[in-house]
Motif scaffolding. Structure first.
Motif, PDB file in Angstrom:
ATOM      1  N   SER A  52      70.992  22.288  45.310  1.00 51.46           N
ATOM      2  CA  SER A  52      71.638  21.321  46.188  1.00 51.46           C
ATOM      3  C   SER A  52      70.814  21.170  47.455  1.00 51.46           C
ATOM      4  O   SER A  52      70.316  22.149  48.008  1.00 51.46           O
ATOM      5  CB  SER A  52      73.067  21.765  46.464  1.00 51.46           C
ATOM      6  OG  SER A  52      73.257  22.017  47.809  1.00 51.46           O
ATOM      7  N   ALA A  53      70.626  19.936  47.874  1.00 57.13           N
ATOM      8  CA  ALA A  53      69.855  19.651  49.081  1.00 57.13           C
ATOM      9  C   ALA A  53      70.685  18.751  49.969  1.00 57.13           C
ATOM     10  O   ALA A  53      71.369  17.853  49.490  1.00 57.13           O
ATOM     11  CB  ALA A  53      68.547  18.961  48.724  1.00 57.13           C
ATOM     12  N   THR A  54      70.634  19.001  51.261  1.00 56.18           N
ATOM     13  CA  THR A  54      71.317  18.138  52.208  1.00 56.18           C
ATOM     14  C   THR A  54      70.289  17.243  52.885  1.00 56.18           C
ATOM     15  O   THR A  54      69.280  17.729  53.394  1.00 56.18           O
ATOM     16  CB  THR A  54      72.062  18.971  53.261  1.00 56.18           C
ATOM     17  OG1 THR A  54      72.966  19.841  52.581  1.00 56.18           O
ATOM     18  CG2 THR A  54      72.836  18.080  54.205  1.00 56.18           C
ATOM     19  N   MET A  55      70.529  15.953  52.855  1.00 54.32           N
ATOM     20  CA  MET A  55      69.638  14.999  53.495  1.00 54.32           C
ATOM     21  C   MET A  55      70.340  14.444  54.720  1.00 54.32           C
ATOM     22  O   MET A  55      71.462  13.957  54.622  1.00 54.32           O
ATOM     23  CB  MET A  55      69.323  13.848  52.541  1.00 54.32           C
ATOM     24  CG  MET A  55      68.733  14.273  51.234  1.00 54.32           C
ATOM     25  SD  MET A  55      68.382  12.834  50.200  1.00 54.32           S
ATOM     26  CE  MET A  55      70.023  12.245  49.843  1.00 54.32           C
ATOM     27  N   ASN A  56      69.689  14.523  55.865  1.00 56.32           N
ATOM     28  CA  ASN A  56      70.264  13.952  57.070  1.00 56.32           C
ATOM     29  C   ASN A  56      69.725  12.536  57.244  1.00 56.32           C
ATOM     30  O   ASN A  56      68.571  12.343  57.610  1.00 56.32           O
ATOM     31  CB  ASN A  56      69.914  14.814  58.282  1.00 56.32           C
ATOM     32  CG  ASN A  56      70.588  14.286  59.535  1.00 56.32           C
ATOM     33  OD1 ASN A  56      71.079  13.162  59.557  1.00 56.32           O
ATOM     34  ND2 ASN A  56      70.618  15.079  60.577  1.00 56.32           N
ATOM     35  N   LEU A  57      70.586  11.563  56.967  1.00 54.80           N
ATOM     36  CA  LEU A  57      70.179  10.160  57.048  1.00 54.80           C
ATOM     37  C   LEU A  57      70.883   9.441  58.188  1.00 54.80           C
ATOM     38  O   LEU A  57      71.049   8.232  58.165  1.00 54.80           O
ATOM     39  CB  LEU A  57      70.483   9.460  55.717  1.00 54.80           C
ATOM     40  CG  LEU A  57      69.836  10.096  54.490  1.00 54.80           C
ATOM     41  CD1 LEU A  57      70.222   9.335  53.230  1.00 54.80           C
ATOM     42  CD2 LEU A  57      68.326  10.151  54.628  1.00 54.80           C
ATOM     43  N   SER A  58      71.281  10.198  59.209  1.00 52.97           N
ATOM     44  CA  SER A  58      72.050   9.595  60.299  1.00 52.97           C
ATOM     45  C   SER A  58      71.232   8.572  61.082  1.00 52.97           C
ATOM     46  O   SER A  58      71.795   7.722  61.762  1.00 52.97           O
ATOM     47  CB  SER A  58      72.568  10.681  61.229  1.00 52.97           C
ATOM     48  OG  SER A  58      71.495  11.468  61.690  1.00 52.97           O
ATOM     49  N   ALA A  59      69.903   8.637  60.990  1.00 54.26           N
ATOM     50  CA  ALA A  59      69.071   7.695  61.739  1.00 54.26           C
ATOM     51  C   ALA A  59      69.010   6.322  61.072  1.00 54.26           C
ATOM     52  O   ALA A  59      68.550   5.361  61.677  1.00 54.26           O
ATOM     53  CB  ALA A  59      67.654   8.266  61.877  1.00 54.26           C
ATOM     54  N   LEU A  60      69.478   6.218  59.835  1.00 55.08           N
ATOM     55  CA  LEU A  60      69.355   4.960  59.109  1.00 55.08           C
ATOM     56  C   LEU A  60      70.504   4.015  59.450  1.00 55.08           C
ATOM     57  O   LEU A  60      71.637   4.431  59.632  1.00 55.08           O
ATOM     58  CB  LEU A  60      69.356   5.216  57.602  1.00 55.08           C
ATOM     59  CG  LEU A  60      68.226   6.111  57.094  1.00 55.08           C
ATOM     60  CD1 LEU A  60      68.295   6.235  55.585  1.00 55.08           C
ATOM     61  CD2 LEU A  60      66.871   5.578  57.521  1.00 55.08           C
ATOM     62  N   SER A  61      70.196   2.737  59.521  1.00 55.15           N
ATOM     63  CA  SER A  61      71.241   1.754  59.770  1.00 55.15           C
ATOM     64  C   SER A  61      71.983   1.454  58.471  1.00 55.15           C
ATOM     65  O   SER A  61      71.522   1.808  57.383  1.00 55.15           O
ATOM     66  CB  SER A  61      70.628   0.471  60.349  1.00 55.15           C
ATOM     67  OG  SER A  61      69.513   0.103  59.597  1.00 55.15           O
ATOM     68  N   SER A  62      73.121   0.774  58.592  1.00 57.44           N
ATOM     69  CA  SER A  62      73.904   0.512  57.387  1.00 57.44           C
ATOM     70  C   SER A  62      73.144  -0.414  56.445  1.00 57.44           C
ATOM     71  O   SER A  62      72.325  -1.218  56.868  1.00 57.44           O
ATOM     72  CB  SER A  62      75.263  -0.099  57.721  1.00 57.44           C
ATOM     73  OG  SER A  62      75.322  -0.557  59.020  1.00 57.44           O
ATOM     74  N   GLY A  63      73.448  -0.266  55.170  1.00 60.42           N
ATOM     75  CA  GLY A  63      72.773  -1.076  54.170  1.00 60.42           C
ATOM     76  C   GLY A  63      72.685  -0.343  52.853  1.00 60.42           C
ATOM     77  O   GLY A  63      73.297   0.707  52.663  1.00 60.42           O
ATOM     78  N   VAL A  64      71.910  -0.920  51.951  1.00 62.93           N
ATOM     79  CA  VAL A  64      71.733  -0.337  50.622  1.00 62.93           C
ATOM     80  C   VAL A  64      70.402   0.397  50.578  1.00 62.93           C
ATOM     81  O   VAL A  64      69.373  -0.140  50.997  1.00 62.93           O
ATOM     82  CB  VAL A  64      71.763  -1.434  49.537  1.00 62.93           C
ATOM     83  CG1 VAL A  64      71.529  -0.834  48.164  1.00 62.93           C
ATOM     84  CG2 VAL A  64      73.092  -2.159  49.579  1.00 62.93           C
ATOM     85  N   TYR A  65      70.434   1.631  50.097  1.00 62.95           N
ATOM     86  CA  TYR A  65      69.224   2.443  49.979  1.00 62.95           C
ATOM     87  C   TYR A  65      69.124   2.982  48.555  1.00 62.95           C
ATOM     88  O   TYR A  65      70.108   2.977  47.811  1.00 62.95           O
ATOM     89  CB  TYR A  65      69.250   3.604  50.976  1.00 62.95           C
ATOM     90  CG  TYR A  65      69.211   3.132  52.410  1.00 62.95           C
ATOM     91  CD1 TYR A  65      68.002   2.984  53.078  1.00 62.95           C
ATOM     92  CD2 TYR A  65      70.382   2.817  53.083  1.00 62.95           C
ATOM     93  CE1 TYR A  65      67.965   2.539  54.387  1.00 62.95           C
ATOM     94  CE2 TYR A  65      70.354   2.361  54.395  1.00 62.95           C
ATOM     95  CZ  TYR A  65      69.137   2.229  55.035  1.00 62.95           C
ATOM     96  OH  TYR A  65      69.101   1.781  56.323  1.00 62.95           O
ATOM     97  N   PHE A  66      67.950   3.439  48.214  1.00 64.72           N
ATOM     98  CA  PHE A  66      67.742   4.015  46.895  1.00 64.72           C
ATOM     99  C   PHE A  66      67.149   5.406  47.061  1.00 64.72           C
ATOM    100  O   PHE A  66      66.125   5.570  47.714  1.00 64.72           O
ATOM    101  CB  PHE A  66      66.822   3.117  46.056  1.00 64.72           C
ATOM    102  CG  PHE A  66      67.433   1.774  45.801  1.00 64.72           C
ATOM    103  CD1 PHE A  66      68.290   1.580  44.737  1.00 64.72           C
ATOM    104  CD2 PHE A  66      67.182   0.711  46.653  1.00 64.72           C
ATOM    105  CE1 PHE A  66      68.886   0.335  44.507  1.00 64.72           C
ATOM    106  CE2 PHE A  66      67.766  -0.531  46.443  1.00 64.72           C
ATOM    107  CZ  PHE A  66      68.619  -0.712  45.362  1.00 64.72           C
ATOM    108  N   VAL A  67      67.821   6.376  46.496  1.00 68.39           N
ATOM    109  CA  VAL A  67      67.359   7.759  46.552  1.00 68.39           C
ATOM    110  C   VAL A  67      66.616   8.045  45.263  1.00 68.39           C
ATOM    111  O   VAL A  67      67.168   7.909  44.176  1.00 68.39           O
ATOM    112  CB  VAL A  67      68.547   8.735  46.696  1.00 68.39           C
ATOM    113  CG1 VAL A  67      68.039  10.165  46.782  1.00 68.39           C
ATOM    114  CG2 VAL A  67      69.378   8.381  47.919  1.00 68.39           C
ATOM    115  N   GLN A  68      65.364   8.419  45.395  1.00 69.52           N
ATOM    116  CA  GLN A  68      64.540   8.706  44.225  1.00 69.52           C
ATOM    117  C   GLN A  68      64.228  10.195  44.204  1.00 69.52           C
ATOM    118  O   GLN A  68      63.724  10.740  45.183  1.00 69.52           O
ATOM    119  CB  GLN A  68      63.252   7.897  44.290  1.00 69.52           C
ATOM    120  CG  GLN A  68      62.376   8.057  43.084  1.00 69.52           C
ATOM    121  CD  GLN A  68      60.998   7.458  43.335  1.00 69.52           C
ATOM    122  OE1 GLN A  68      60.178   8.042  44.031  1.00 69.52           O
ATOM    123  NE2 GLN A  68      60.758   6.285  42.789  1.00 69.52           N
ATOM    124  N   VAL A  69      64.555  10.838  43.092  1.00 67.22           N
ATOM    125  CA  VAL A  69      64.316  12.263  42.935  1.00 67.22           C
ATOM    126  C   VAL A  69      63.311  12.463  41.811  1.00 67.22           C
ATOM    127  O   VAL A  69      63.551  12.053  40.684  1.00 67.22           O
ATOM    128  CB  VAL A  69      65.624  13.019  42.606  1.00 67.22           C
ATOM    129  CG1 VAL A  69      65.357  14.509  42.491  1.00 67.22           C
ATOM    130  CG2 VAL A  69      66.669  12.738  43.673  1.00 67.22           C
TER     131      VAL A  69
END
Length: 73
Positions: free
Chosen positions: A42-59
């Motif tokens: 399990s990994a925690t990603m801090n994405l608080s700097a990103l503005s609202s919208g659609v993103y894609f997480v690639q692993v």
């Protein structure tokens, strides 16, 4: 939310995992490499700097690439 997203996966063996987040224009807005041991990872990603919208997480793992859609409100 607080901008923290939890990523959970089960791994058959120890490996390096590459996590990238792209915005809907294809720009890489987050990147992280993790050395993961076998079992539940399990990994925690801090994405608080990103503005609202659609993103894609690639692993990227040794087994291939998984992409998930992520919506930030």
């Amino acid at each position: 939310g607080n901008g923290n997203f939890q990523l959970n996966m089960t791994l058959a063996n120890s490996q390096e995992i590459e996590v990238n987040v792209f915005d809907n224009l294809g720009r890489n807005v987050y990147a992280k490499n993790e050395n993961a041991s076998a079992g539940n990872f399990s990994a925690t990603m801090n994405l608080s700097a990103l503005s609202s919208g659609v993103y894609f997480v690639q692993v990227k793992t040794a087994n291939g690439i998984a992409t998930k859609r992520l919506i930030i409100n």
